[in-house]
Design a protein around this motif. Structure first.
Motif, mmCIF file in Angstrom:
data_model
loop_
_atom_site.group_PDB
_atom_site.id
_atom_site.type_symbol
_atom_site.label_atom_id
_atom_site.label_comp_id
_atom_site.label_asym_id
_atom_site.label_seq_id
_atom_site.Cartn_x
_atom_site.Cartn_y
_atom_site.Cartn_z
ATOM 1 N N ALA A 391 0.838 -1.204 0.000
ATOM 2 C CA ALA A 391 0.000 0.000 0.000
ATOM 3 C C ALA A 391 0.869 1.250 0.000
ATOM 4 C CB ALA A 391 -0.932 -0.011 1.205
ATOM 5 N N HIS A 392 1.964 1.230 0.758
ATOM 6 C CA HIS A 392 2.875 2.377 0.786
ATOM 7 C C HIS A 392 3.510 2.602 -0.587
ATOM 8 C CE1 HIS A 392 5.932 5.177 2.224
ATOM 9 N NE2 HIS A 392 6.845 4.420 1.638
ATOM 10 N N LEU A 393 3.933 1.530 -1.238
ATOM 11 C CA LEU A 393 4.528 1.658 -2.566
ATOM 12 C C LEU A 393 3.529 2.228 -3.567
ATOM 13 C CD1 LEU A 393 6.538 -1.692 -2.817
ATOM 14 C CD2 LEU A 393 7.423 0.573 -2.291
ATOM 15 N N ALA A 394 2.284 1.763 -3.479
ATOM 16 C CA ALA A 394 1.258 2.258 -4.400
ATOM 17 C C ALA A 394 1.039 3.753 -4.211
ATOM 18 C CB ALA A 394 -0.039 1.489 -4.201
ATOM 19 N N LEU A 395 0.965 4.181 -2.953
ATOM 20 C CA LEU A 395 0.788 5.613 -2.682
ATOM 21 C C LEU A 395 1.996 6.413 -3.146
ATOM 22 C CD1 LEU A 395 -0.794 5.441 0.898
ATOM 23 C CD2 LEU A 395 -1.941 6.136 -1.215
ATOM 24 N N ALA A 396 3.195 5.856 -2.966
ATOM 25 C CA ALA A 396 4.407 6.557 -3.377
ATOM 26 C C ALA A 396 4.462 6.723 -4.896
ATOM 27 C CB ALA A 396 5.641 5.808 -2.883
ATOM 28 N N LEU A 397 4.082 5.685 -5.643
ATOM 29 C CA LEU A 397 4.059 5.794 -7.101
ATOM 30 C C LEU A 397 3.037 6.834 -7.552
ATOM 31 C CD1 LEU A 397 4.321 2.065 -8.250
ATOM 32 C CD2 LEU A 397 6.103 3.810 -8.316
ATOM 33 N N ASP A 398 1.876 6.835 -6.907
ATOM 34 C CA ASP A 398 0.865 7.836 -7.237
ATOM 35 C C ASP A 398 1.373 9.243 -6.928
ATOM 36 O OD1 ASP A 398 -2.015 8.565 -7.909
ATOM 37 O OD2 ASP A 398 -1.881 9.341 -5.862
ATOM 38 N N ALA A 399 2.041 9.394 -5.781
ATOM 39 C CA ALA A 399 2.588 10.704 -5.413
ATOM 40 C C ALA A 399 3.651 11.140 -6.411
ATOM 41 C CB ALA A 399 3.172 10.652 -4.007
ATOM 42 N N HIS A 400 4.501 10.207 -6.820
ATOM 43 C CA HIS A 400 5.535 10.538 -7.808
ATOM 44 C C HIS A 400 4.909 11.056 -9.100
ATOM 45 C CE1 HIS A 400 7.984 9.457 -11.352
ATOM 46 N NE2 HIS A 400 8.990 9.904 -10.621
ATOM 47 N N GLN A 442 9.295 8.499 10.660
ATOM 48 C CA GLN A 442 8.113 7.932 10.032
ATOM 49 C C GLN A 442 7.726 6.639 10.748
ATOM 50 O OE1 GLN A 442 8.875 6.299 6.070
ATOM 51 N NE2 GLN A 442 7.144 7.483 5.283
ATOM 52 N N GLY A 443 6.476 6.559 11.193
ATOM 53 C CA GLY A 443 6.037 5.370 11.913
ATOM 54 C C GLY A 443 5.519 4.275 11.029
ATOM 55 N N ALA A 444 5.290 4.562 9.748
ATOM 56 C CA ALA A 444 4.800 3.564 8.803
ATOM 57 C C ALA A 444 5.748 3.534 7.608
ATOM 58 C CB ALA A 444 3.376 3.900 8.377
ATOM 59 N N GLY A 445 5.292 2.973 6.493
ATOM 60 C CA GLY A 445 6.127 2.912 5.303
ATOM 61 C C GLY A 445 7.452 2.238 5.576
ATOM 62 N N PHE A 446 8.545 2.849 5.114
ATOM 63 C CA PHE A 446 9.878 2.289 5.335
ATOM 64 C C PHE A 446 10.476 2.688 6.677
ATOM 65 C CE2 PHE A 446 9.830 1.700 0.695
ATOM 66 C CZ PHE A 446 10.373 0.425 0.603
ATOM 67 N N GLY A 447 9.743 3.430 7.502
ATOM 68 C CA GLY A 447 10.260 3.817 8.803
ATOM 69 C C GLY A 447 11.480 4.699 8.705
ATOM 70 N N ARG A 448 11.452 5.638 7.775
ATOM 71 C CA ARG A 448 12.608 6.503 7.551
ATOM 72 C C ARG A 448 12.777 7.506 8.702
ATOM 73 N NH1 ARG A 448 13.983 6.411 1.853
ATOM 74 N NH2 ARG A 448 12.366 5.332 0.648
ATOM 75 N N VAL A 499 7.025 14.188 0.042
ATOM 76 C CA VAL A 499 5.750 13.686 -0.480
ATOM 77 C C VAL A 499 5.929 12.281 -1.032
ATOM 78 C CG1 VAL A 499 3.972 14.026 -2.250
ATOM 79 C CG2 VAL A 499 4.828 15.992 -0.961
ATOM 80 N N MET A 500 6.988 12.073 -1.780
ATOM 81 C CA MET A 500 7.278 10.735 -2.333
ATOM 82 C C MET A 500 7.439 9.697 -1.224
ATOM 83 S SD MET A 500 8.041 8.877 -5.089
ATOM 84 C CE MET A 500 8.947 7.387 -5.518
ATOM 85 N N ASP A 501 8.093 10.087 -0.132
ATOM 86 C CA ASP A 501 8.372 9.149 0.952
ATOM 87 C C ASP A 501 7.205 8.993 1.926
ATOM 88 O OD1 ASP A 501 10.877 8.586 -0.022
ATOM 89 O OD2 ASP A 501 11.885 10.092 1.208
ATOM 90 N N GLY A 502 6.167 9.803 1.781
ATOM 91 C CA GLY A 502 4.996 9.636 2.630
ATOM 92 C C GLY A 502 4.982 10.472 3.892
#
Length: 507
Positions: A391-400, A442-448, A499-502
């Protein structure tokens, strides 16, 4: 024994498993939480002790199909009233004599969680180390659900697709996962044994939308394109030397990382425009050339223009890598066989100048127009969404894609919101008022976790969907007493990254 994916027998088995409540939670409750955790480490004694002398259907099937322990014929017939022990043998999953049923395969419940709902599959595969107690595997061994397959299943984009290709399906878990969002899946494999398990598992889970085809890499789908391609290929780097087993489930029969290279170079031909391929892989740092740089060269040399997002999760040195996969094959450390295999692996790496082997996630997209996404990064931190990054990847691609349509003027006119999982940490030296380090986490996604300056921290803190980015930057410039134009030029590229990273979302 060879699996026999007979629809009538599979339907009877499914009915019996359902009646016995043969599910993860029921089994976990039956033998206990600690014993259940121990099975994940390859130990079955605690689970057997937890079941004690229970002789109900769940206990009998748990011993037989999960733990790989032979059971009395009468008990199995009672636990499988529709299929019977004879039917289990006809499916190729057990052998039967006058008094005992001996498992020849395992069937394990496997939970899944996606954007639609939670659920569970039953997945059959060859006997694993829990069932066999260790020892070397057969070269045609069909692996069940492991850490890598769960990782890739969680990476799959949870968005609708008409046709999906599962390249190197194994027992079929990726095909089943893809079918949660796809109208149809074509599952291929070089191993006919694996395809039989994949067909059996599709039928057992009442999925009629999975078609299996036999063949190597893209040969079974020559001339066809797909909306998505998913692959957990046999990417393990194996010496082409006498005495080194070539396990079908992990070894593609090529030298070094050539199989991953072939998939990367060839996948574009089988993607529809805008279609996405997702795979796991290994790549070598060789003769001083970084592994990610070599992978990038494969992408850029594709006949079909591809966009790429590659995440390297870990890098091992040759000794660590060899030890990992020798152990995976069941060879005991320190034994003469282990020493011979280790020597073969290290000789192979030395001959090609390999100093490191990377592992990670590869996302490739067939470009529509000029490729814009080319992201190659190393992320070694724990990932909070390891089981569901799709789901995170899908949102990131859409944001890109949305960002690509916005020049800086349009981005400055946009409104943004700070994602709800983002927190800020400030680090001060004792007695100093201003922070030396400001960090966004970041608490979700890749935890950056990324370091930011006061201007960017102020902007992220002010993004609540109310005022445009440009207005916020002007106000921050006034507060910091800096030039607004210069601050805008500095912050807008960072905003695109966030934005790309969420960390931020576009309204």
């Amino acid at each position: 024994m060879t699996p026999n994916p007979d629809p009538t027998l599979c339907a009877a088995l499914a009915a019996d498993l359902q009646a016995a409540r043969f599910r993860s939670e029921a089994l976990r409750a039956a033998w206990g939480v600690e014993a259940d955790d121990a099975t994940g480490r390859g130990l079955r004694v605690p689970a057997l002790r937890g079941l004690g002398d229970r002789d109900d259907a769940l206990a009998t099937l748990g011993r037989l199909l999960v733990l790989g322990v032979a059971q009395p014929l009468a008990a199995v017939d009672a636990a499988l009233p529709a299929l019977g022990s004879a039917g289990l043998q006809d499916l190729g999953l057990a052998s039967v004599d006058s008094e005992v049923v001996t498992p020849r395969a395992i069937i394990r419940p496997q939970s899944y969680l996606d954007t639609e709902r939670t659920g569970e599959w039953w997945l059959a595969s060859d006997l694993d180390e829990i069932a066999t107690g260790g020892g070397a595997l057969a070269e045609d061994h069909v692996l069940g659900v492991g850490g890598a397959s769960l990782t890739l299943a969680g990476l799959q984009l949870p968005v609708p697709a008409a046709r999906v290709l599962d390249l190197g399906t194994g027992c079929g878990i990726q095909a089943l996962r893809a079918r949660r969002y796809a109208d149809a899946v074509v599952a291929t494999d070089l191993s006919e044994r694996a395809l039989r398990y994949a067909r059996l598992n599709a039928i057992l889970n009442q999925d009629e939308g999975i078609q299996t085809r036999h063949g190597s890499l893209f040969e079974p789908v020559a001339g066809e394109t797909f909306d998505r391609i998913v692959s957990n290929p046999p990417f393990v780097i194996t010496p082409r030397a006498k005495g080194v087993p070539d396990y079908e489930y992990r070894d593609g029969g090529l030298v070094g990382d050539a199989l991953v290279e072939q998939v990367v170079r060839g996948v574009g031909q089988h993607l529809a425009p805008g279609g996405v391929a997702q795979m796991l892989g290994n790549w070598e740092t060789r003769d001083g050339v970084d592994g990610l740089a070599r992978l990038r060269s494969w992408v850029e040399s594709s006949d079909i223009p591809l966009e790429a997002w590659v995440v390297e999760r870990e890098q091992l040195d040759p000794i660590q890598y060899a030890e990992l996969w020798i152990r995976d094959g069941g060879t005991a450390p320190g034994s003469p066989a282990h020493n011979a295999l280790l020597t073969a692996w290290l000789d192979d790496f030395a001959a090609r100048g390999v100093t490191g082997i990377g592992f990670g996630y590869v996302l490739l997209r067939r470009a529509v127009g000029e490729p814009r996404l080319a992201r190659y990064e190393r992320l070694s931190q724990p990932i909070p969404s390891e089981g569901g990054l799709g789901a995170h990847l899908a949102l990131a691609l859409d944001a890109h894609d949305r960002l690509a349509a916005l020049d800086d003027h349009a981005l400055a006119a946009a409104t943004l919101r700070t994602a709800p999982d983002v927190t800020e940490a400030r680090h001060h030296l004792p007695g100093v008022g201003d922070p030396q380090v400001i960090e966004l986490r970041q608490g979700a996604g890749f935890g950056r976790a990324i370091g930011v300056d006061p201007g960017l921290a102020a902007l992220v803190g002010a993004c609540d969907g109310d005022l445009p980015v440009g207005t916020l930057v002007d106000a921050i410039a006034s507060l910091l007493e800096v030039d607004a134009g210069a601050l805008r030029a500095e912050l807008l590229p960072r905003v695109r990254e966030l934005v790309m990273d969420g960390f931020l979302t576009l309204d």
